[in-house]
Design a protein around this motif. Sequence first.
Motif, PDB file in Angstrom:
ATOM      1  N   ASP A  46       0.858  -1.177   0.000  1.00 11.00           N
ATOM      2  CA  ASP A  46       0.000   0.000   0.000  1.00 11.00           C
ATOM      3  C   ASP A  46       0.902   1.237   0.000  1.00 11.00           C
ATOM      4  OD1 ASP A  46      -1.529   2.237   0.870  1.00 11.00           O
ATOM      5  OD2 ASP A  46      -2.988   0.907   1.806  1.00 11.00           O
ATOM      6  N   PRO A  47       0.683   2.183  -0.924  1.00  7.26           N
ATOM      7  CA  PRO A  47       1.552   3.370  -0.998  1.00  7.26           C
ATOM      8  C   PRO A  47       1.641   4.148   0.311  1.00  7.26           C
ATOM      9  CG  PRO A  47       0.168   3.240  -2.940  1.00  7.26           C
ATOM     10  CD  PRO A  47      -0.321   2.181  -1.998  1.00  7.26           C
ATOM     11  N   ASP A  48       0.560   4.161   1.100  1.00  5.98           N
ATOM     12  CA  ASP A  48       0.554   4.925   2.349  1.00  5.98           C
ATOM     13  C   ASP A  48       1.313   4.216   3.470  1.00  5.98           C
ATOM     14  OD1 ASP A  48      -0.957   7.001   1.264  1.00  5.98           O
ATOM     15  OD2 ASP A  48      -2.837   5.941   1.667  1.00  5.98           O
ATOM     16  N   ARG A  49       1.663   2.950   3.268  1.00 10.38           N
ATOM     17  CA  ARG A  49       2.343   2.198   4.320  1.00 10.38           C
ATOM     18  C   ARG A  49       3.719   1.696   3.911  1.00 10.38           C
ATOM     19  NH1 ARG A  49      -2.631  -1.579   6.690  1.00 10.38           N
ATOM     20  NH2 ARG A  49      -4.051   0.164   7.199  1.00 10.38           N
ATOM     21  N   ALA A  50       4.116   1.987   2.707  1.00 10.12           N
ATOM     22  CA  ALA A  50       5.389   1.464   2.198  1.00 10.12           C
ATOM     23  C   ALA A  50       6.581   2.147   2.858  1.00 10.12           C
ATOM     24  CB  ALA A  50       5.454   1.656   0.692  1.00 10.12           C
ATOM     25  N   ASP A  51       7.671   1.389   3.012  1.00  7.02           N
ATOM     26  CA  ASP A  51       8.933   1.943   3.509  1.00  7.02           C
ATOM     27  C   ASP A  51       9.653   2.725   2.422  1.00  7.02           C
ATOM     28  OD1 ASP A  51       8.749   0.687   6.070  1.00  7.02           O
ATOM     29  OD2 ASP A  51       9.405  -1.197   5.147  1.00  7.02           O
ATOM     30  N   VAL A  52       9.433   2.327   1.175  1.00  3.57           N
ATOM     31  CA  VAL A  52      10.159   2.934   0.063  1.00  3.57           C
ATOM     32  C   VAL A  52       9.323   2.832  -1.207  1.00  3.57           C
ATOM     33  CG1 VAL A  52      11.390   0.795  -0.511  1.00  3.57           C
ATOM     34  CG2 VAL A  52      12.387   2.993  -1.159  1.00  3.57           C
ATOM     35  N   ILE A  53       9.496   3.794  -2.099  1.00  7.40           N
ATOM     36  CA  ILE A  53       8.874   3.771  -3.416  1.00  7.40           C
ATOM     37  C   ILE A  53       9.962   3.499  -4.434  1.00  7.40           C
ATOM     38  CG2 ILE A  53       7.660   5.140  -5.159  1.00  7.40           C
ATOM     39  CD1 ILE A  53       6.636   6.863  -2.723  1.00  7.40           C
ATOM     40  N   VAL A  54       9.740   2.537  -5.311  1.00  8.81           N
ATOM     41  CA  VAL A  54      10.685   2.240  -6.383  1.00  8.81           C
ATOM     42  C   VAL A  54      10.060   2.704  -7.690  1.00  8.81           C
ATOM     43  CG1 VAL A  54      11.878   0.440  -7.679  1.00  8.81           C
ATOM     44  CG2 VAL A  54      11.789   0.331  -5.176  1.00  8.81           C
ATOM     45  N   ALA A  55      10.733   3.655  -8.347  1.00  8.16           N
ATOM     46  CA  ALA A  55      10.237   4.221  -9.598  1.00  8.16           C
ATOM     47  C   ALA A  55      10.964   3.594 -10.773  1.00  8.16           C
ATOM     48  CB  ALA A  55      10.436   5.734  -9.599  1.00  8.16           C
ATOM     49  N   LEU A  56      10.205   3.112 -11.754  1.00 13.13           N
ATOM     50  CA  LEU A  56      10.760   2.439 -12.924  1.00 13.13           C
ATOM     51  C   LEU A  56      10.508   3.301 -14.153  1.00 13.13           C
ATOM     52  CD1 LEU A  56       9.236  -1.070 -12.098  1.00 13.13           C
ATOM     53  CD2 LEU A  56      11.546  -0.270 -11.543  1.00 13.13           C
ATOM     54  N   GLY A  57      11.576   3.819 -14.733  1.00 10.74           N
ATOM     55  CA  GLY A  57      11.443   4.695 -15.897  1.00 10.74           C
ATOM     56  C   GLY A  57      12.717   5.484 -16.102  1.00 10.74           C
ATOM     57  N   GLY A  58      12.583   6.701 -16.624  1.00  7.66           N
ATOM     58  CA  GLY A  58      13.721   7.584 -16.805  1.00  7.66           C
ATOM     59  C   GLY A  58      13.627   8.773 -15.867  1.00  7.66           C
ATOM     60  N   ASP A  59      14.467   9.769 -16.099  1.00  7.23           N
ATOM     61  CA  ASP A  59      14.491  10.924 -15.215  1.00  7.23           C
ATOM     62  C   ASP A  59      13.159  11.672 -15.199  1.00  7.23           C
ATOM     63  OD1 ASP A  59      17.017  10.542 -14.259  1.00  7.23           O
ATOM     64  OD2 ASP A  59      17.973  12.034 -15.526  1.00  7.23           O
ATOM     65  N   GLY A  60      12.495  11.746 -16.352  1.00 13.96           N
ATOM     66  CA  GLY A  60      11.206  12.425 -16.401  1.00 13.96           C
ATOM     67  C   GLY A  60      10.186  11.772 -15.491  1.00 13.96           C
ATOM     68  N   PHE A  61      10.171  10.443 -15.490  1.00 15.49           N
ATOM     69  CA  PHE A  61       9.230   9.735 -14.626  1.00 15.49           C
ATOM     70  C   PHE A  61       9.649   9.865 -13.164  1.00 15.49           C
ATOM     71  CE2 PHE A  61       7.526   5.932 -12.498  1.00 15.49           C
ATOM     72  CZ  PHE A  61       6.171   6.164 -12.717  1.00 15.49           C
ATOM     73  N   MET A  62      10.946   9.938 -12.896  1.00 16.53           N
ATOM     74  CA  MET A  62      11.414  10.144 -11.526  1.00 16.53           C
ATOM     75  C   MET A  62      10.919  11.486 -10.997  1.00 16.53           C
ATOM     76  SD  MET A  62      12.979   8.892  -8.966  1.00 16.53           S
ATOM     77  CE  MET A  62      14.284   8.926  -7.749  1.00 16.53           C
ATOM     78  N   LEU A  63      11.009  12.540 -11.799  1.00 10.18           N
ATOM     79  CA  LEU A  63      10.503  13.841 -11.383  1.00 10.18           C
ATOM     80  C   LEU A  63       8.995  13.787 -11.130  1.00 10.18           C
ATOM     81  CD1 LEU A  63      12.454  16.188 -13.827  1.00 10.18           C
ATOM     82  CD2 LEU A  63      12.947  15.765 -11.411  1.00 10.18           C
ATOM     83  N   GLU A  64       8.290  13.082 -12.007  1.00  7.51           N
ATOM     84  CA  GLU A  64       6.837  12.926 -11.830  1.00  7.51           C
ATOM     85  C   GLU A  64       6.523  12.202 -10.519  1.00  7.51           C
ATOM     86  OE1 GLU A  64       3.480  10.088 -13.816  1.00  7.51           O
ATOM     87  OE2 GLU A  64       4.754  11.204 -15.227  1.00  7.51           O
ATOM     88  N   THR A  65       7.288  11.158 -10.224  1.00  5.73           N
ATOM     89  CA  THR A  65       7.076  10.385  -8.996  1.00  5.73           C
ATOM     90  C   THR A  65       7.358  11.221  -7.756  1.00  5.73           C
ATOM     91  OG1 THR A  65       7.587   8.287 -10.083  1.00  5.73           O
ATOM     92  CG2 THR A  65       7.838   8.350  -7.694  1.00  5.73           C
ATOM     93  N   LEU A  66       8.435  11.972  -7.765  1.00  2.00           N
ATOM     94  CA  LEU A  66       8.770  12.816  -6.617  1.00  2.00           C
ATOM     95  C   LEU A  66       7.678  13.845  -6.365  1.00  2.00           C
ATOM     96  CD1 LEU A  66      12.575  13.344  -7.326  1.00  2.00           C
ATOM     97  CD2 LEU A  66      11.596  11.995  -5.464  1.00  2.00           C
ATOM     98  N   ASN A  67       7.161  14.443  -7.427  1.00  5.22           N
ATOM     99  CA  ASN A  67       6.091  15.426  -7.259  1.00  5.22           C
ATOM    100  C   ASN A  67       4.801  14.779  -6.767  1.00  5.22           C
ATOM    101  OD1 ASN A  67       6.994  18.157  -7.997  1.00  5.22           O
ATOM    102  ND2 ASN A  67       7.502  17.244  -9.953  1.00  5.22           N
ATOM    103  N   ALA A  68       4.517  13.581  -7.262  1.00  4.99           N
ATOM    104  CA  ALA A  68       3.262  12.912  -6.904  1.00  4.99           C
ATOM    105  C   ALA A  68       3.265  12.377  -5.475  1.00  4.99           C
ATOM    106  CB  ALA A  68       2.989  11.768  -7.881  1.00  4.99           C
ATOM    107  N   THR A  69       4.433  12.140  -4.912  1.00  4.60           N
ATOM    108  CA  THR A  69       4.520  11.492  -3.601  1.00  4.60           C
ATOM    109  C   THR A  69       5.139  12.376  -2.527  1.00  4.60           C
ATOM    110  OG1 THR A  69       6.687  10.499  -4.126  1.00  4.60           O
ATOM    111  CG2 THR A  69       4.716   9.224  -4.706  1.00  4.60           C
ATOM    112  N   MET A  70       5.287  13.678  -2.795  1.00  6.77           N
ATOM    113  CA  MET A  70       6.021  14.529  -1.853  1.00  6.77           C
ATOM    114  C   MET A  70       5.315  14.684  -0.510  1.00  6.77           C
ATOM    115  SD  MET A  70       5.486  18.251  -3.600  1.00  6.77           S
ATOM    116  CE  MET A  70       3.875  18.831  -4.102  1.00  6.77           C
TER     117      MET A  70
END
Length: 255
Positions: A32-56
Amino acid sequence: MPGATSITFRASETETAQSALARLTARYGQADPDRADVIVALGGDGFMLETLNATMDRDTPVYGMNCGTIGFLMNEFDEDGLIERLSAAEEAVINPLAMRAVTTDGTVHEGLAINEVSLLRAGPQAAKLRISVDGRVRMEELVCDGALLSTPAGSTAYNYSAHGPILPIGSGVLALTAVAAFRPRRWRGAILPKAAHVKFEVLNPAKRPVMADADGRPVRDVETVEIRSEPEIRHRILFDPGHGLEERLIREQFA
């Protein structure tokens, strides 16, 4: 990151990333995203930026694995030993830039940028910008294709392509860089304190339209753009030992 056993995987829409997502969730589960110890993002730098913004809002560290074309913020992809890699990972904490842009019709747009906020001409003629720092006009008129304010984390991206400096991750400064400056022709930009409040005013926006962009989110027909670092927001990024942001920034300068 010791004890990181609960993982949420996020993947870009590419076939490579989606295939990796299916294999990794089958192997390590999907927390569950709200209970996870870590988020693993699979993609390139653009998707990493998207993930950081979505989960800040979660203050959960993000570990990227490169399934794209550019992976400066990513680790090498490997399905094996992920729990061990997460346990040994080094953490870098970065703060984004906060942008407040006002368009010619008075609309206010706000956004966050991990790499940079850029202003770019949106017509055939060069942009004319007035630049203020902490309420004091520092340049009455910059004639250029654009200008940008970059964080250390983003200093090897667009900023470096525009001949801006690479900044150490813990330097506490921002890079103000011109894009194809015409006048003053020899101006090479400035290095500003991280706490600086930078304001761009577009001169003659009707004749010389300008767009602003915060990490790929554009705002057209801007009249003023104010930018400052946002210390209240922390992005926690994990890297394999010996491959953290500091090392990557140093290595980039000797490439």
